[in-house]
Design a protein around this motif. Structure first.
Motif, PDB file in Angstrom:
ATOM      1  N   ARG A 173       0.867  -1.171   0.000  1.00 54.45           N
ATOM      2  CA  ARG A 173       0.000   0.000   0.000  1.00 54.45           C
ATOM      3  C   ARG A 173       0.902   1.219   0.000  1.00 54.45           C
ATOM      4  O   ARG A 173       1.834   1.292   0.803  1.00 54.45           O
ATOM      5  CB  ARG A 173      -0.890   0.013   1.247  1.00 54.45           C
ATOM      6  N   PHE A 174       0.612   2.167  -0.900  1.00 56.68           N
ATOM      7  CA  PHE A 174       1.385   3.408  -0.906  1.00 56.68           C
ATOM      8  C   PHE A 174       1.143   4.128   0.415  1.00 56.68           C
ATOM      9  O   PHE A 174       0.016   4.162   0.921  1.00 56.68           O
ATOM     10  CB  PHE A 174       0.927   4.330  -2.042  1.00 56.68           C
ATOM     11  N   ILE A 223       1.631   1.818 -12.934  1.00 55.66           N
ATOM     12  CA  ILE A 223       1.653   1.552 -11.491  1.00 55.66           C
ATOM     13  C   ILE A 223       2.211   0.142 -11.345  1.00 55.66           C
ATOM     14  O   ILE A 223       1.650  -0.808 -11.909  1.00 55.66           O
ATOM     15  CB  ILE A 223       0.244   1.658 -10.879  1.00 55.66           C
ATOM     16  N   THR A 225      -6.867  -9.443  -4.642  1.00 55.19           N
ATOM     17  CA  THR A 225      -6.670  -8.166  -3.930  1.00 55.19           C
ATOM     18  C   THR A 225      -6.289  -7.065  -4.920  1.00 55.19           C
ATOM     19  O   THR A 225      -6.819  -5.948  -4.854  1.00 55.19           O
ATOM     20  CB  THR A 225      -5.534  -8.308  -2.904  1.00 55.19           C
ATOM     21  N   ASP A 226      -5.360  -7.376  -5.821  1.00 59.99           N
ATOM     22  CA  ASP A 226      -4.932  -6.365  -6.808  1.00 59.99           C
ATOM     23  C   ASP A 226      -6.122  -5.862  -7.608  1.00 59.99           C
ATOM     24  O   ASP A 226      -6.247  -4.674  -7.894  1.00 59.99           O
ATOM     25  CB  ASP A 226      -3.933  -6.977  -7.801  1.00 59.99           C
ATOM     26  N   TYR A 277      -8.657  -3.580  -5.579  1.00 60.71           N
ATOM     27  CA  TYR A 277      -8.223  -2.228  -5.218  1.00 60.71           C
ATOM     28  C   TYR A 277      -7.747  -1.396  -6.401  1.00 60.71           C
ATOM     29  O   TYR A 277      -7.332  -0.251  -6.222  1.00 60.71           O
ATOM     30  CB  TYR A 277      -7.119  -2.289  -4.153  1.00 60.71           C
ATOM     31  N   ALA A 278      -7.757  -1.968  -7.593  1.00 54.71           N
ATOM     32  CA  ALA A 278      -7.272  -1.211  -8.751  1.00 54.71           C
ATOM     33  C   ALA A 278      -8.151   0.018  -8.955  1.00 54.71           C
ATOM     34  O   ALA A 278      -9.360  -0.100  -9.087  1.00 54.71           O
ATOM     35  CB  ALA A 278      -7.286  -2.092  -9.990  1.00 54.71           C
ATOM     36  N   SER A 279      -7.545   1.200  -8.943  1.00 52.58           N
ATOM     37  CA  SER A 279      -8.348   2.423  -8.912  1.00 52.58           C
ATOM     38  C   SER A 279      -7.942   3.445  -9.963  1.00 52.58           C
ATOM     39  O   SER A 279      -8.409   4.566  -9.941  1.00 52.58           O
ATOM     40  CB  SER A 279      -8.251   3.052  -7.524  1.00 52.58           C
ATOM     41  N   GLU A 280      -7.048   3.069 -10.857  1.00 50.15           N
ATOM     42  CA  GLU A 280      -6.662   4.000 -11.921  1.00 50.15           C
ATOM     43  C   GLU A 280      -6.967   3.329 -13.264  1.00 50.15           C
ATOM     44  O   GLU A 280      -6.151   2.587 -13.803  1.00 50.15           O
ATOM     45  CB  GLU A 280      -5.157   4.343 -11.806  1.00 50.15           C
ATOM     46  N   PRO A 281      -8.151   3.589 -13.798  1.00 51.35           N
ATOM     47  CA  PRO A 281      -8.573   2.865 -15.001  1.00 51.35           C
ATOM     48  C   PRO A 281      -7.702   3.125 -16.221  1.00 51.35           C
ATOM     49  O   PRO A 281      -7.717   2.327 -17.165  1.00 51.35           O
ATOM     50  CB  PRO A 281     -10.011   3.363 -15.233  1.00 51.35           C
ATOM     51  N   ASP A 282      -6.945   4.233 -16.210  1.00 53.66           N
ATOM     52  CA  ASP A 282      -6.125   4.540 -17.388  1.00 53.66           C
ATOM     53  C   ASP A 282      -4.693   4.027 -17.267  1.00 53.66           C
ATOM     54  O   ASP A 282      -3.897   4.174 -18.189  1.00 53.66           O
ATOM     55  CB  ASP A 282      -6.081   6.057 -17.624  1.00 53.66           C
ATOM     56  N   ILE A 326     -11.287   8.028 -11.136  1.00 53.55           N
ATOM     57  CA  ILE A 326     -12.228   6.915 -11.073  1.00 53.55           C
ATOM     58  C   ILE A 326     -13.608   7.333 -10.551  1.00 53.55           C
ATOM     59  O   ILE A 326     -14.599   6.627 -10.765  1.00 53.55           O
ATOM     60  CB  ILE A 326     -11.642   5.759 -10.231  1.00 53.55           C
ATOM     61  N   VAL A 355      -3.580   3.281  -3.321  1.00 52.84           N
ATOM     62  CA  VAL A 355      -2.995   2.339  -4.275  1.00 52.84           C
ATOM     63  C   VAL A 355      -2.475   1.174  -3.449  1.00 52.84           C
ATOM     64  O   VAL A 355      -1.571   1.337  -2.627  1.00 52.84           O
ATOM     65  CB  VAL A 355      -1.890   2.996  -5.110  1.00 52.84           C
ATOM     66  N   ALA A 356      -3.102   0.033  -3.643  1.00 51.88           N
ATOM     67  CA  ALA A 356      -2.814  -1.103  -2.772  1.00 51.88           C
ATOM     68  C   ALA A 356      -3.098  -2.398  -3.507  1.00 51.88           C
ATOM     69  O   ALA A 356      -3.747  -2.426  -4.545  1.00 51.88           O
ATOM     70  CB  ALA A 356      -3.672  -1.026  -1.510  1.00 51.88           C
ATOM     71  N   GLY A 357      -2.589  -3.477  -2.942  1.00 47.02           N
ATOM     72  CA  GLY A 357      -2.822  -4.790  -3.519  1.00 47.02           C
ATOM     73  C   GLY A 357      -1.829  -5.766  -2.938  1.00 47.02           C
ATOM     74  O   GLY A 357      -1.321  -5.547  -1.840  1.00 47.02           O
TER      75      GLY A 357
END
Lengths: 138, 92
Positions: free
Chosen positions: A54-55, A77, A91-92, A95-100, B10, B87-89
């Protein structure tokens, strides 16, 4: 398809190797609309875990604001899996949140090779894409 | 009274594509309620029954609201609220 310079691939792999057995993560920023990864930004894995990343929220805030000011987006990313293959986990995907973004995964499970693969993750759907490694963007 | 709220890519489907919108309120919770009345559905993406969603980061100016007062954090005219999905996973 992800087109990325050899230099950036080498940096991502080196980061993943350096942090092994913990997962490594980061971003490659590029000009908005270009789809061209240019600026390598290794991020701290706030979880310091071999199975999760997690960032750090404050680091992410600074990096995202800086990209905004420079009219950049997170083109890539990346993170590493350290004991499993370079394929997005459940999990990946959730939580993936940047569609581009191109979601790059490397695996450091083997000492001999470091698989480097790229995916699009949109609305929970994973699509692997070709990775074209170039010497420069010419 | 207006507080700027910066919306991540998003969630821009809720704001007609806008990168930033304005809303009102004395606390973050009120602000999110007002935001939802203007952009229905947004609240659900930010909070659940236990509070702020775990994988959503909300910042008041330069601070993560988790280090302030969470949903009870006071907000005021001129503040900027930024929403970023974490940003996680991982392999787990």
């Amino acid at each position: 398809m992800l087109t990325i310079s050899r230099e950036l691939v080498d940096k991502i792999v080196a980061h993943a190797r350096a942090d092994h057995p913990d997962e490594a993560c980061g971003v490659v920023a590029g000009p908005a609309g270009s789809d061209r990864p240019e600026r390598f930004i290794p991020m701290e894995n706030a979880e310091r875990s071999p199975t999760f990343y997690r960032f750090d929220s404050m680091e992410q805030f600074r990096v995202w604001r800086e990209m905004d000011e420079r009219d950049e987006v997170p083109v890539v990313i990346y993170h590493s899996h350290t004991a499993t293959e370079a394929y997005p986990s459940r999990t990946d995907i959730s939580y993936a949140s940047e569609p581009d973004a191109h979601y790059v995964l490397v695996s450091t499970a083997s000492e001999d090779e470091t698989p480097f693969r790229s995916y699009r993750i949109v609305d929970g759907v994973v699509t692997e894409e070709e990775v074209k490694i170039v010497e420069s963007y010419g | 009274m207006a507080i700027e709220v910066r919306i991540p890519t998003i969630l821009r489907s809720y704001t007609d594509g806008a990168k930033a919108v304005t809303a009102q309120g004395a606390t973050l919770e009120e602000l999110i309620g007002d935001l939802d009345s203007r952009h229905p559905g947004l609240k659900d993406r930010l909070v659940d029954e236990s509070g702020l969603r775990r994988f959503v980061n909300v910042y008041l100016n330069d601070e993560d609201v988790r280090f302030l007062g969470g949903l009870g954090t006071p907000v005021a005219d001129g503040d900027t609220v930024t929403v970023l999905p974490a940003v996680a996973g991982g392999a787990r």
